[in-house]
Design a protein around this motif. Structure first.
Motif, PDB file in Angstrom:
ATOM      1  N   SER A  66       0.835  -1.373   0.024  1.00  0.00           N
ATOM      2  CA  SER A  66      -0.341   0.199   0.502  1.00  0.00           C
ATOM      3  C   SER A  66       0.674   1.284   0.011  1.00  0.00           C
ATOM      4  O   SER A  66      -0.026   2.148  -0.234  1.00  0.00           O
ATOM      5  N   THR A  67       1.984   0.990  -0.305  1.00  0.00           N
ATOM      6  CA  THR A  67       3.344   2.277  -0.201  1.00  0.00           C
ATOM      7  C   THR A  67       3.371   2.433  -1.395  1.00  0.00           C
ATOM      8  O   THR A  67       4.417   3.906  -1.439  1.00  0.00           O
ATOM      9  N   LEU A  68       2.928   1.822  -2.610  1.00  0.00           N
ATOM     10  CA  LEU A  68       3.335   2.313  -3.148  1.00  0.00           C
ATOM     11  C   LEU A  68       2.472   3.651  -4.812  1.00  0.00           C
ATOM     12  O   LEU A  68       1.242   3.662  -3.729  1.00  0.00           O
ATOM     13  N   PRO A  69       2.944   4.586  -5.368  1.00  0.00           N
ATOM     14  CA  PRO A  69       2.382   5.394  -5.678  1.00  0.00           C
ATOM     15  C   PRO A  69       1.032   5.001  -6.036  1.00  0.00           C
ATOM     16  O   PRO A  69       0.754   3.656  -7.105  1.00  0.00           O
ATOM     17  N   GLN A  70       0.288   5.580  -6.124  1.00  0.00           N
ATOM     18  CA  GLN A  70      -1.524   5.500  -6.266  1.00  0.00           C
ATOM     19  C   GLN A  70      -1.563   4.379  -7.712  1.00  0.00           C
ATOM     20  O   GLN A  70      -2.169   3.763  -8.849  1.00  0.00           O
ATOM     21  N   ALA A  71      -0.570   5.852  -9.117  1.00  0.00           N
ATOM     22  CA  ALA A  71      -0.541   5.308 -10.356  1.00  0.00           C
ATOM     23  C   ALA A  71       0.173   4.037 -10.322  1.00  0.00           C
ATOM     24  O   ALA A  71      -0.325   3.252 -11.451  1.00  0.00           O
ATOM     25  N   GLU A  72       1.412   3.620 -10.032  1.00  0.00           N
ATOM     26  CA  GLU A  72       2.100   2.165  -9.788  1.00  0.00           C
ATOM     27  C   GLU A  72       0.910   1.130  -9.700  1.00  0.00           C
ATOM     28  O   GLU A  72       0.976   0.142 -10.338  1.00  0.00           O
ATOM     29  N   LEU A  73       0.569   1.019  -8.565  1.00  0.00           N
ATOM     30  CA  LEU A  73      -0.569   0.310  -7.896  1.00  0.00           C
ATOM     31  C   LEU A  73      -1.203   0.350  -9.233  1.00  0.00           C
ATOM     32  O   LEU A  73      -1.730  -0.941  -9.107  1.00  0.00           O
ATOM     33  N   THR A  74      -2.193   0.960  -9.288  1.00  0.00           N
ATOM     34  CA  THR A  74      -3.542   0.604 -10.225  1.00  0.00           C
ATOM     35  C   THR A  74      -2.427   0.301 -11.770  1.00  0.00           C
ATOM     36  O   THR A  74      -3.017  -0.851 -12.227  1.00  0.00           O
ATOM     37  N   ARG A  75      -1.763   0.560 -11.849  1.00  0.00           N
ATOM     38  CA  ARG A  75      -0.433   0.115 -13.216  1.00  0.00           C
ATOM     39  C   ARG A  75      -0.249  -1.821 -13.068  1.00  0.00           C
ATOM     40  O   ARG A  75      -1.009  -2.266 -13.920  1.00  0.00           O
ATOM     41  N   LEU A  76       0.127  -1.894 -11.819  1.00  0.00           N
ATOM     42  CA  LEU A  76       0.283  -3.072 -11.525  1.00  0.00           C
ATOM     43  C   LEU A  76      -0.483  -3.740 -11.696  1.00  0.00           C
ATOM     44  O   LEU A  76      -1.048  -4.976 -12.286  1.00  0.00           O
ATOM     45  N   LEU A  77      -2.316  -3.412 -11.000  1.00  0.00           N
ATOM     46  CA  LEU A  77      -3.434  -4.505 -11.113  1.00  0.00           C
ATOM     47  C   LEU A  77      -4.194  -4.383 -12.264  1.00  0.00           C
ATOM     48  O   LEU A  77      -4.538  -5.617 -12.519  1.00  0.00           O
ATOM     49  N   ASP A  78      -4.157  -3.165 -13.396  1.00  0.00           N
ATOM     50  CA  ASP A  78      -4.643  -3.208 -14.529  1.00  0.00           C
ATOM     51  C   ASP A  78      -3.925  -4.916 -15.253  1.00  0.00           C
ATOM     52  O   ASP A  78      -5.106  -4.744 -16.121  1.00  0.00           O
ATOM     53  N   TYR A  79      -2.508  -5.101 -14.666  1.00  0.00           N
ATOM     54  CA  TYR A  79      -1.951  -6.001 -15.065  1.00  0.00           C
ATOM     55  C   TYR A  79      -2.444  -6.975 -15.197  1.00  0.00           C
ATOM     56  O   TYR A  79      -2.513  -8.635 -15.588  1.00  0.00           O
ATOM     57  N   PHE A  80      -2.225  -7.770 -13.750  1.00  0.00           N
ATOM     58  CA  PHE A  80      -2.411  -8.992 -13.455  1.00  0.00           C
ATOM     59  C   PHE A  80      -4.282  -8.813 -12.985  1.00  0.00           C
ATOM     60  O   PHE A  80      -4.248 -10.181 -12.288  1.00  0.00           O
TER      61      PHE A  80
END
Length: 368
Positions: A66-80
């Protein structure tokens, strides 16, 4: 069924007891983008071995995801994330929960959160380096439920320096009163190269006594049983229907792929791991980074025994070669005689709950 584990190594601060691989967060923002690129690159290079069409669980841990920047967390979740994955878990800390984060998680189908609570005692929390307070836990749980996520797991640790039996009873009572459906409760471990162990070695703190630990464990098991939790693995308790499907895959020999620095994998035949180095991981974009452990029949058999014996159901003897079954039944006779091991009518051996605290000393007599 197979699972994917993604290790996010970033933490805002390091707890004094933690030996998981992590690095400080708050770095140059480009490192987070490079990290997500590397995770995706590693997955693309290794996914064929792990039958991606059969992935049923996804677990994002750390570190502190949950410390990942929201933009990068979103990109990670978009992919997986995709609708075919039945259980998607992400680890969070109470202080990181906000409406924007929850909206991102819900929109991507995340249906299970694992929260690092550790204690409801503010003095203990401050000492071990946690950034949240007792009241933060309530606020976080209420927000999560309002967002529509009801499958919430919480971590507690017993035997922490400064904690007492009364203090531990308070933490367990608070947990069950909140009605969280899953609890992971761990006995504190003094691991090498942690600040906690260094403090103990310098005489700054003392380990909890065996008597205190036993009393804490007994209260934990009695209280959770009274409240309808099933003690299904040495450190895990759940309400009916809320077992961790992803973690259960580790204990029953299911294939899983670990991505990120420090992550481990099992393809059904061999085990492998990624070295614990963010720098190296980013340099090779996650590819060519995995180290395969040399095949070893003893290790393979021991893995089956150790992981299965951590569970309440225990070890199905038909998973082993007959020679090992004969050896185990012979070597385990003293345990059968004194009740530290039992054998079921369906050919399983298991450790009774009251002896889980000494499980290591029992299991060591069963391995090759």
């Amino acid at each position: 069924m197979s699972g994917i584990y993604i290790h996010i190594p970033f933490c805002r601060s390091k707890c004094i007891y933690c030996d998981f691989y992590s690095v400080p967060s708050g770095r140059n923002q480009s490192i987070y983008s490079d990290f997500v690129d590397s995770i995706i690159g590693e997955y693309e290079s290794r996914k064929a071995e792990y039958q991606p069409d059969k992935v049923k669980t996804l677990y994002i841990g750390g570190g502190t995801p949950s410390t990942l920047p929201q933009a990068e967390l979103t990109r990670l979740l978009d992919y997986f994330c995709n609708p075919s994955i039945e259980e998607i878990t992400i680890e969070v800390n109470p202080e990181d929960i906000n409406d924007t984060l929850l909206e991102i998680l819900v929109n991507h189908g995340v249906n299970r959160l694992s929260m690092g609570i550790q204690s409801f005692n503010n003095t203990v929390l401050k000492f071990i380096g946690r950034r949240h307070s007792d009241s933060d836990i309530n606020v976080a749980v209420n927000r999560i439920r309002q967002a529509g996520i009801t499958n919430i797991s919480g971590d507690l640790i017993f035997g922490l320096p400064g904690d007492t039996l009364t203090g531990w009873q308070y933490s367990v009572d608070r947990f069950v009163e909140m009605g969280l459906p899953h609890l992971s409760a761990y006995l504190l471990s003094y691991e090498p190269r942690t600040r906690l162990t260094a403090m103990r070695n310098r005489g700054k703190i003392e380990e909890a006594t065996e008597e205190l630990i036993t009393s804490m464990y007994e209260y934990l098991t009695e209280r959770t049983a009274q409240c309808g939790y099933e003690h299904y693995e040495i450190s895990n308790y759940s309400k009916p229907g809320f077992h961790s499907r992803h973690n259960s895959s580790y204990w029953n020999g299911t294939v899983y792929l670990g991505l990120g620095p420090g992550a481990h994998s099992y393809n059904g035949t061999t085990r492998s791991y990624n070295p614990s180095s963010l720098k190296q991981y980013l340099e090779c974009m996650g590819t060519g980074f995995n180290v395969v452990e040399p095949p070893n029949e003893d290790d393979s058999i021991n893995d089956i025994i150790i992981t299965a014996m951590r569970t309440a159901r225990g070890l199905r003897l038909d998973r082993l070669p007959q020679a090992d079954v004969n050896r185990i039944l012979r070597d385990a006779k003293p345990h059968f005689n004194n009740g530290t091991l039992c054998k079921s009518t369906d050919n399983r051996i298991y450790i009774p709950e009251r002896y889980f605290l000494i499980s290591d000393s029992i299991i060591v007599d069963l391995i090759r």
